[in-house]
Design an enzyme around this catalytic site. Structure first.
Site, PDB file in Angstrom:
ATOM      1  N   GLY A  42       0.845  -1.198   0.000  1.00  0.00           N
ATOM      2  CA  GLY A  42       0.000   0.000   0.000  1.00  0.00           C
ATOM      3  C   GLY A  42       0.877   1.243   0.000  1.00  0.00           C
ATOM      4  O   GLY A  42       1.902   1.286   0.679  1.00  0.00           O
ATOM      5  N   GLY A  47       1.675   4.083   3.952  1.00  0.00           N
ATOM      6  CA  GLY A  47       2.640   3.240   3.247  1.00  0.00           C
ATOM      7  C   GLY A  47       3.772   4.031   2.623  1.00  0.00           C
ATOM      8  O   GLY A  47       4.944   3.678   2.761  1.00  0.00           O
ATOM      9  N   HIS A 268     -20.827   9.152   6.594  1.00  0.00           N
ATOM     10  CA  HIS A 268     -20.747  10.600   6.455  1.00  0.00           C
ATOM     11  C   HIS A 268     -22.091  11.136   5.941  1.00  0.00           C
ATOM     12  O   HIS A 268     -22.614  10.637   4.960  1.00  0.00           O
ATOM     13  CB  HIS A 268     -19.622  10.930   5.466  1.00  0.00           C
ATOM     14  N   ARG A 339     -21.628  14.080  12.865  1.00  0.00           N
ATOM     15  CA  ARG A 339     -21.872  13.276  11.662  1.00  0.00           C
ATOM     16  C   ARG A 339     -22.835  12.114  11.893  1.00  0.00           C
ATOM     17  O   ARG A 339     -23.758  11.898  11.111  1.00  0.00           O
ATOM     18  CB  ARG A 339     -20.558  12.681  11.160  1.00  0.00           C
ATOM     19  N   HIS A 410     -17.841   5.970   4.697  1.00  0.00           N
ATOM     20  CA  HIS A 410     -16.733   6.863   4.412  1.00  0.00           C
ATOM     21  C   HIS A 410     -15.400   6.335   4.928  1.00  0.00           C
ATOM     22  O   HIS A 410     -14.370   6.505   4.288  1.00  0.00           O
ATOM     23  CB  HIS A 410     -17.060   8.216   5.071  1.00  0.00           C
ATOM     24  N   LEU A 450      -5.591  11.716   7.981  1.00  0.00           N
ATOM     25  CA  LEU A 450      -4.309  12.053   7.360  1.00  0.00           C
ATOM     26  C   LEU A 450      -3.241  12.069   8.443  1.00  0.00           C
ATOM     27  O   LEU A 450      -2.135  11.565   8.271  1.00  0.00           O
ATOM     28  CB  LEU A 450      -4.404  13.416   6.684  1.00  0.00           C
TER      29      LEU A 450
END
Lengths: 648, 247, 232
Positions: A42, A47, A268, A339, A410, A450
């Site tokens: 990945g 990765g 989401h 959410r 999501h 992230l």
């Protein structure tokens, strides 16, 4: 035999754990690193950053991705940003506050020590990415800009327009390219890992298929890192990329790695709805739209019917006949509820028959009030690009008529179980990023995915993997000419041959869609005991049908997309059942997991810390055998668990 | 809506390819172009034929995986969108739609509409990075960057590496792709340090891989799904020439 | 440093743009000189004498010829490489691109027309003037003095076929330069978003001026030839 789970959380004060741990673990000398091989599967944020960092350290790294380039990994699609506790805004942000928001956002189902470490290294990520040339948004003074995101009271999100994921991934990909050029990393694009090889209880390599030629290849290494993302595509329709899959993680599970909290899925609320039976994927509309948009459905069922027949336009429906159900149910937060709450409320209205498009699965997100209040120009400045994208997809002008939205799968918080070192229950096998069961507990906050991928890849794994590899410095090159490799390769080849020999009537996509329907219906936003039990039976039936009736054209020694999809669906068909089992076991509601039986009187998630303050770690027991669950109890030493409350 | 699809079929890199016509019926105007191909493939499989291979992944216009030369245009006739973001309402009912793979010597066909774009990776490996080690970096705010420069860098960094520029260029030139990376880093102080080395190395690799010479037609900019400006090519020329003149 | 002019794509484009710039400057002067012929026969012949077989004019001629040859040879090399880069299989369907000049896609063809026109032009004029001078002749086959450029112009453009051939040539030149001039700045790296409209405007204006100047002489002398005949 149940797992003996050792999370290896270092002793000491929360803020000292990571420092103490780094000081205690072993390192490998440069001369020895050259002798050690690592496979990274990945090439997303986790990765790519891990492979580049390990290459820089001097290890021999091989990276694998199914796309034609490492840059295509789905991390690239993230819009929002990356959280970091820089406190550049002087709004009293701190590592502790980021840690606390993340733990609370995850509904107290994540490990304290891991989450604290994540918050601790978050600042390094920003520094690292800036140095790589990531063009983060800047203020006029030339310094980094921030914006606010859900679940936090401070402004700590760093961003690059609406393409933060793309820019961070291109940064990681660029340093990966640097290492490929230096010869420390070798790249294998259009290769798919089909099995992990375990020998003497340790990970020794992988079996991969060259997707262009169909060749089955053996790759040996002293350690294997899984960074293959989440498994949201088990639902067929999700915001994930078409190729995103859970197969690499699932092979690890089959080979004995624990799989933790598979039922924790994030749905989401603001996605463009399904338009018919032929849709292939769902597109996310930024959550920021809920700042100015109002969500509603008609009050009267005859208006719903008129809308569907096209005899009425949404703008024809009088104010008094509109049900702004979020404002009605949650007066304090209105359209800005979290959410999971927004998603469930939309489902509730659609289930009651008030869904507004042809399929009945959509609600309106209306900017009429905002345009009247602020003017079209301001709205255009704020959301112009999103409105354009919406119009391109739906052919509806959102300045004139309300947008239609619906929740969509999501992100998956569950994944391969890892200890504090990010090692799975199989020594030498690591899992990072969304692929592991992560730092997000039962719900992930925006701009944290992230952060986790890069934290694991740049700043955690390169240290912790050394501790394991320091014991391998005497080990020779891993031979792929062993019985374990023979068997793994044979199993893979047999599986492919078996799939190709079925020659049934149904296409892979048709079967996958049916799995998606079962998952969405029973293992989706609201789950019940009966529904989950039914899902297990239905999935088992579908699995049998798949193995009896799937049609895969073409052969194995060629570029064969249908075969690739079928191999992934084989795993989704088992993973879906595992998710249902996990959801069935978890007799509580927490974060993204909502059991209808367990809710407060106001319809909110009702956690049960007495019984369920643990990670459920599943162990594979064979294709048709029930998996065994081991608990990793989540001790909260530093944070007091409270009912998550965003109401006041 | 009904269409006639004229699709390039090619078994593998070595085989010769040809166009095959497929009628397709009852397509909703709200169907995306790639979903239309999904529907075609599902029908082909059920008829016992081989489906059409095409590249795609995110289907949100950001991964750069989808390609396709549709009715003479890279990513189809719409402006500034990728193939995956194009919807069938852009076509007329009854249209014949010709679908070809990228045609460029540096992008050999793998199968049907799938090509090998590894050459773009190789160009970036030649120098499309800042040589910075993990953890060996200053504080993010220690490097102030004028907002206009950061914005211009971001304009170039929006490149998704899809290959449309080289595929659409009558010269098979990859200049827009190379320029986007060189220019994005050239606008930032972090990237300036290795600016000269980067420009030379990336251009040398681009030439070595057999991409053509830019003749400033601007077709790349017109077809780029991210509308990246050829002003970045001017900057690449500047970077390269000033680097060479200093040698 | 020498080699990047031949072995790198941007270097080759630099050569194209420098030789191109040189040729643009040359024809600009050429056009300006031609205009003199419309005003004064003597004046023009003085220029012809000045630019006859003198050492400085010969050196300039050689350099000019080299410029033409390099520009031409490079054009073929680049086109050959570009066709190779395009691959063996061509697109079955190609369409025009919004915002892309027709000329920019057809520079080689336009260039060949320009060169063809140049060959005719050399036969009409150079072979009867400077070449004769180099060969030591004082008169050409038509019986004019080798420095009597005005007479040669008058003779050539009295033929309407020549006028039409020249006008076609000028049209090709217009298209070639309308792309070539701004492209030259782009290849040198002297362009950006702000300057594109300005450069394109400059290119169009300059090109139009050159072509109008040349065309004025051809048409002017044709009209004169009509008037002259009537007068005689």
């Amino acid at each position: 035999m149940a797992f003996k789970l050792d999370s290896k959380i270092p002793a000491g004060e929360l803020a000292q754990k990571w420092s103490n741990h780094k000081a205690a673990i072993k390192v490998v000398s440069p001369a020895n690193k050259r002798k050690l091989d690592i496979i990274v599967v990945g090439t997303g944020l986790g990765g790519a950053s891990a492979a580049a960092s390990l290459g820089e350290l001097g290890y021999n790294v091989k990276i694998f991705c199914i796309q034609d380039s490492p840059r295509r990994a789905h991390s690239i699609a993230a819009h929002g940003g990356n959280n970091a506790a820089k406190n550049y805004r002087n709004d009293n942000d701190s590592v502790y506050r980021l840690f606390y928001d993340t733990i609370k956002g995850g509904d107290y189902r994540a490990r304290e020590a891991n989450v604290y470490r994540l918050a601790e290294v978050s600042n390094l990520i920003i520094d690292q990415c800036v140095a790589q040339g990531v063009p983060f948004a800047r203020e006029y003074g030339g310094l980094l800009d921030n914006r606010s995101f859900g679940g936090a009271q401070v402004s700590r999100t760093f961003y690059a327009r609406g393409q933060t994921g793309q820019q961070l991934l291109l940064g990681a990909y660029s340093v990966l390219n640097k290492e490929i050029a230096a010869g420390t990393v070798k790249s294998y694009p259009r290769h798919e890992m089909l099995d992990v090889v375990v020998e003497d209880g340790e990970a020794k390599g992988i079996i991969a298929r060259n997707l262009v030629t169909g060749e089955i290849e053996r790759h040996g290494a002293h350690a294997v890192v899984i960074a293959t993302g989440g498994y949201g595509n088990v639902f067929f329709l999700s915001t994930n990329a078409m190729g995103s899959n859970g197969s690499a993680a699932f092979q690890c599970y089959r080979k004995g790695a624990g799989f933790a909290n598979p039922c924790f899925t994030q749905i989401h609320p603001t996605c463009i709805p399904v338009h018919g039976t032929q849709q292939s994927k769902l597109t996310l509309m930024s959550e920021s739209l809920r700042n100015d948009g109002r969500i509603w459905v008609p009050k009267k069922i005859e208006d719903v019917e008129a809308l569907r027949k096209g005899t009425k336009k949404p703008s024809d429906i009088a104010e008094a006949d509109r049900d702004y159900y979020l404002e009605r149910r949650y007066p304090a937060f209105g359209n800005l509820v979290p959410r999971d709450v927004a998603s469930r409320a939309a489902k509730e209205r659609c289930d009651a028959g008030f869904g507004v498009n042809e399929t009945g699965l959509a609600v309106f997100l209306d900017f009429k009030t905002a345009i009247e209040r602020l003017g079209k120009d301001i709205i255009k400045q704020r959301y112009g690009n999103l409105f354009d994208m919406y119009e391109e997809i739906t052919d509806v002008n959102p300045y004139e008529e309300p947008m239609m939205i619906f929740p969509a799968v999501h992100y998956t918080m569950g994944g391969i179980w890892v200890d504090y070192n990010l090692m799975t229950t199989i020594p030498g096998l690591y899992a990072i990023g969304e692929a592991n069961f992560s730092d997000h507990g039962a719900n992930r906050l925006g701009a944290s995915a992230l952060m986790q991928g890069l934290a694991d890849g740049y700043f955690v794994l390169p240290y912790t993997i050394g501790d394991y590899l320091s014991k391998k410095i005497q080990a020779p090159k891993v031979s792929t000419d062993t019985p374990a490799f023979d068997k793994a390769e044979k199993d893979v080849k047999d599986k492919i041959a078996k799939l190709l020999s079925i020659k049934g009537k149904q296409t892979v996509d048709d079967l996958h869609k049916r799995l998606g329907h079962i998952m969405w219906e029973y293992v989706g936003m609201a789950r019940t005991k009966d529904g989950l039990e039914k899902a297990i039976v239905e999935i088992q039936k579908l699995r049998k049908e798949f193995w009896a009736d799937v049609r895969i054209p073409g052969g194995d020694k060629e570029f064969n997309v249908e075969l690739e999809k079928a191999l992934r669906l084989v795993d989704f068909l088992e993973l879906g059942e595992l998710m249902a089992r996990d959801a069935l076991l978890r007799e509580e509601s927490c974060g993204g997991h909502f059991r209808t039986e367990h809710q407060t009187e106001e319809g909110e998630a009702k956690r049960d810390d007495e019984k369920f303050a643990f990670a459920a770690v599943w162990e594979y027991k064979g294709e048709d055998a029930e998996p065994e669950m081991t608990k990793e109890v989540l001790d909260y030493e530093f944070v007091h668990r409270a009912q998550r409350n965003y109401k006041d | 809506m009904n269409f006639t699809l004229k699709i390039w079929r090619q078994k593998d890199a070595k085989s010769a390819g040809k166009f095959v016509e497929y009628p397709i019926k009852n397509i909703s105007p709200d169907t995306s172009f790639l979903e239309m191909l999904d529907i075609l493939n599902n029908e082909l499989i059920q008829k016992g034929e081989e489906p059409v291979a095409f590249d795609h992944d995110c289907r949100e216009g950001i991964c750069g995986m989808c390609s396709l030369h549709i009715n003479g245009h890279a990513h189809g006739p719409s402006q500034a969108v990728t193939t995956c973001q194009m919807y069938m309402r852009k076509f007329k009912d009854g249209d014949t739609i010709t679908i070809e793979p990228w045609r460029s010597a540096a992008f050999p066909v793998i199968r049907d509409l799938v090509v090998n774009r590894g050459a773009y990776d190789q160009i970036l490996q030649a120098g499309g990075f800042v040589s910075v080690r993990t953890n060996s970096v200053p504080d993010g705010n220690a490097i102030p960057i004028p907002k206009a420069d950061a914005d211009e860098s971001m304009d170039a960094a929006a490149c998704i590496g899809c290959g449309a520029c080289a595929a659409t260029c009558k010269n098979g030139s990859a200049m827009l792709f190379v320029a986007a990376r060189v220019s994005s880093l050239a606008k930032l102080p972090q990237g300036r340090v290795e600016g000269a080395r980067r420009a030379k190395a990336m251009v040398a690799k681009m030439d070595e891989l057999g991409f053509g010479n830019c003749t400033n037609t601007g077709a790349c900019e017109a077809e780029c799904p991210k509308a990246i400006s050829i002003a970045h090519i001017a900057r690449l020329n500047r970077e390269f020439l000033s680097a060479k003149l200093k040698d | 440093m020498g080699t990047f002019l031949t072995n790198s794509s941007i270097g080759r484009k630099l050569v194209m743009s420098i030789t191109g710039a040189f040729l643009v400057l040359f024809i600009t002067f050429h056009m300006a000189m031609n205009l003199v012929a419309l005003i004064s026969t003597e004046g023009y012949n003085m220029i012809c004498e000045f630019l006859g077989a003198n050492w400085y004019a010969l050196v300039a001629t050689v350099i000019l010829a080299a410029g033409v040859v390099v520009h031409f040879v490079y054009a073929f090399i680049l086109t050959f490489q570009n066709r190779k880069a395009r691959g063996n299989v061509r697109y079955a369907v190609t369409s025009g691109h919004k915002g892309v000049d027709w000329a920019s896609q057809n520079m080689l063809v336009l260039g060949i027309i320009v060169i063809g026109g140049l060959a005719i032009h050399m036969i009409h004029f150079w072979s009867k003037m400077q070449l004769q001078e180099i060969m030591g002749n004082h008169e050409n086959a038509l019986g004019y003095a080798v420095t009597d450029g005005s007479a040669l112009i008058a003779y050539t453009f009295s033929n309407p076929i020549n006028v039409i051939v020249y006008l076609v040539w000028f049209a090709a030149l217009w298209f070639h330069l309308s792309h070539g001039i701004w492209s030259m700045f782009q290849s040198l790296g002297w362009a950006n978003q702000t300057w594109y409209p300005r450069l394109k405007c400059l290119a169009t204006a300059w090109t139009t001026l050159i072509v109008l100047g040349f065309a004025a002489v051809a048409i002017g002398f044709y009209i004169k030839s009509l008037g002259c005949c009537a007068g005689c």
